[in-house]
Design a protein around this motif. Structure first.
Motif, PDB file in Angstrom:
ATOM      1  N   UNK A 150      30.076  98.210  26.985  1.00 38.25           N
ATOM      2  CA  UNK A 150      30.811  98.340  25.495  1.00 38.25           C
ATOM      3  C   UNK A 150      30.148  96.882  24.935  1.00 38.25           C
ATOM      4  N   UNK A 151      30.209  95.759  25.535  1.00 43.82           N
ATOM      5  CA  UNK A 151      29.868  94.348  25.091  1.00 43.82           C
ATOM      6  C   UNK A 151      28.413  94.410  24.630  1.00 43.82           C
ATOM      7  N   UNK A 152      27.590  94.670  25.598  1.00 43.16           N
ATOM      8  CA  UNK A 152      26.165  94.970  25.195  1.00 43.16           C
ATOM      9  C   UNK A 152      25.656  96.024  24.268  1.00 43.16           C
ATOM     10  N   UNK A 153      26.456  97.044  24.220  1.00 44.15           N
ATOM     11  CA  UNK A 153      26.121  98.034  22.933  1.00 44.15           C
ATOM     12  C   UNK A 153      26.665  97.374  21.717  1.00 44.15           C
ATOM     13  N   UNK A 154      27.494  96.493  21.667  1.00 43.03           N
ATOM     14  CA  UNK A 154      27.957  96.087  20.303  1.00 43.03           C
ATOM     15  C   UNK A 154      27.174  94.631  19.974  1.00 43.03           C
ATOM     16  N   UNK A 155      26.127  94.563  20.652  1.00 42.53           N
ATOM     17  CA  UNK A 155      25.319  93.202  20.636  1.00 42.53           C
ATOM     18  C   UNK A 155      25.947  92.180  21.220  1.00 42.53           C
ATOM     19  N   UNK A 156      26.917  92.152  21.960  1.00 43.30           N
ATOM     20  CA  UNK A 156      27.570  91.129  22.803  1.00 43.30           C
ATOM     21  C   UNK A 156      26.415  90.995  23.932  1.00 43.30           C
ATOM     22  N   UNK A 157      26.781  89.333  24.569  1.00 45.91           N
ATOM     23  CA  UNK A 157      26.024  88.936  25.545  1.00 45.91           C
ATOM     24  C   UNK A 157      26.750  88.366  26.547  1.00 45.91           C
ATOM     25  N   UNK A 158      26.827  89.206  27.938  1.00 45.97           N
ATOM     26  CA  UNK A 158      27.586  88.712  28.945  1.00 45.97           C
ATOM     27  C   UNK A 158      26.788  87.526  29.647  1.00 45.97           C
ATOM     28  N   UNK A 159      27.724  86.534  29.721  1.00 41.14           N
ATOM     29  CA  UNK A 159      27.277  85.217  30.141  1.00 41.14           C
ATOM     30  C   UNK A 159      27.450  85.013  31.704  1.00 41.14           C
ATOM     31  N   UNK A 160      28.662  85.592  32.143  1.00 38.18           N
ATOM     32  CA  UNK A 160      29.104  85.466  33.356  1.00 38.18           C
ATOM     33  C   UNK A 160      30.023  86.329  34.018  1.00 38.18           C
ATOM     34  N   UNK A 161      30.194  86.868  35.058  1.00 41.45           N
ATOM     35  CA  UNK A 161      31.427  87.637  35.511  1.00 41.45           C
ATOM     36  C   UNK A 161      31.624  87.567  36.964  1.00 41.45           C
ATOM     37  N   UNK A 162      32.769  87.441  37.454  1.00 41.10           N
ATOM     38  CA  UNK A 162      33.349  87.344  38.719  1.00 41.10           C
ATOM     39  C   UNK A 162      34.432  88.513  38.846  1.00 41.10           C
ATOM     40  N   UNK A 163      34.054  88.959  40.232  1.00 33.45           N
ATOM     41  CA  UNK A 163      35.331  90.113  40.868  1.00 33.45           C
ATOM     42  C   UNK A 163      36.071  89.136  41.401  1.00 33.45           C
ATOM     43  N   UNK A 164      37.405  88.976  41.602  1.00 35.23           N
ATOM     44  CA  UNK A 164      38.216  88.205  42.267  1.00 35.23           C
ATOM     45  C   UNK A 164      38.919  89.185  43.276  1.00 35.23           C
ATOM     46  N   UNK A 165      38.567  90.268  43.302  1.00 32.98           N
ATOM     47  CA  UNK A 165      39.180  91.351  44.139  1.00 32.98           C
ATOM     48  C   UNK A 165      40.468  91.817  44.051  1.00 32.98           C
ATOM     49  N   UNK A 166      41.273  92.281  45.335  1.00 29.64           N
ATOM     50  CA  UNK A 166      42.588  92.549  45.071  1.00 29.64           C
ATOM     51  C   UNK A 166      43.527  91.437  45.404  1.00 29.64           C
ATOM     52  N   UNK A 167      44.503  91.347  44.377  1.00 35.11           N
ATOM     53  CA  UNK A 167      45.360  90.209  44.260  1.00 35.11           C
ATOM     54  C   UNK A 167      46.803  90.675  44.146  1.00 35.11           C
ATOM     55  N   UNK A 168      47.663  89.756  44.740  1.00 32.12           N
ATOM     56  CA  UNK A 168      49.050  90.197  44.419  1.00 32.12           C
ATOM     57  C   UNK A 168      49.489  89.770  43.081  1.00 32.12           C
TER      58      UNK A 168
ATOM     59  N   UNK B  18      54.123  98.575  36.284  1.00 34.60           N
ATOM     60  CA  UNK B  18      53.969  99.943  36.480  1.00 34.60           C
ATOM     61  C   UNK B  18      54.328 100.374  38.156  1.00 34.60           C
ATOM     62  N   UNK B  19      55.180  99.637  38.566  1.00 33.28           N
ATOM     63  CA  UNK B  19      55.697  99.919  39.969  1.00 33.28           C
ATOM     64  C   UNK B  19      54.369  99.648  41.110  1.00 33.28           C
ATOM     65  N   UNK B  20      53.552  98.686  40.575  1.00 34.10           N
ATOM     66  CA  UNK B  20      52.496  98.460  41.609  1.00 34.10           C
ATOM     67  C   UNK B  20      52.429  96.870  41.669  1.00 34.10           C
ATOM     68  N   UNK B  21      52.338  96.386  42.908  1.00 33.64           N
ATOM     69  CA  UNK B  21      52.605  94.868  43.167  1.00 33.64           C
ATOM     70  C   UNK B  21      51.085  94.219  43.350  1.00 33.64           C
ATOM     71  N   UNK B  22      50.255  95.045  43.317  1.00 35.75           N
ATOM     72  CA  UNK B  22      48.841  94.587  43.415  1.00 35.75           C
ATOM     73  C   UNK B  22      47.802  95.081  42.406  1.00 35.75           C
ATOM     74  N   UNK B  23      46.644  94.301  42.380  1.00 33.07           N
ATOM     75  CA  UNK B  23      45.643  94.849  41.326  1.00 33.07           C
ATOM     76  C   UNK B  23      44.538  94.405  41.747  1.00 33.07           C
ATOM     77  N   UNK B  24      43.245  94.907  41.014  1.00 33.69           N
ATOM     78  CA  UNK B  24      41.924  94.539  41.217  1.00 33.69           C
ATOM     79  C   UNK B  24      41.617  93.392  39.837  1.00 33.69           C
TER      80      UNK B  24
END
Length: 118
Positions: free
Chosen positions: A30-48, A54-60
């Motif tokens: 969506x960002x690149x299609x709108x002429x945005x430029x992704x500079x960096x990304x990080x996946x922090x994984x599953x965290x508490x 929404x009754x959830x205690x963890x998420x990605x």
């Protein structure tokens, strides 16, 4: 005029690895299609979560640093709200100090990885 932004979003923990990657790819596309430029990304994984959402205690957790026009940020956030896989998100505009700090943090992390591999 383009600004630099940082967005962190939390995906629901019930997703498979492939579903998580697909959701992240959707937002990056969506960002690149709108002429945005992704500079960096990080996946922090599953965290508490600090508190249940929404009754959830963890998420990605996932972070994307990008440059784009301000109007594209509104489109991105609308897409976050529409996507039931996203349980929380936060997008902030990075000033020069914030960008410099992020750069230093990444370089320090890279040095730590290289020194542990040596």
């Amino acid at each position: 005029m383009t600004n630099r932004y940082e967005t962190v979003f939390i995906l629901t923990p019930v997703l498979s690895d492939d579903q998580t990657k697909e959701a992240v790819k959707k937002f990056k596309d969506l960002l690149t299609a709108g002429n945005g430029k992704v500079r960096h990304e990080e996946s922090w994984g599953m965290r508490k979560l600090a508190y249940p959402i929404q009754k959830k205690s963890t998420g990605f957790y996932h972070l994307i640093e990008f440059e784009c026009e301000p109007a594209l940020v509104a489109k991105l956030e609308t897409e976050y709200r529409r996507d039931e896989r996203v349980i929380r998100f936060l997008t902030t505009r990075m000033d020069k100090h914030h960008a410099a700090f992020a750069e230093r943090r990444r370089n320090k992390k890279k040095e730590n990885v290289e020194s542990s591999n040596a």
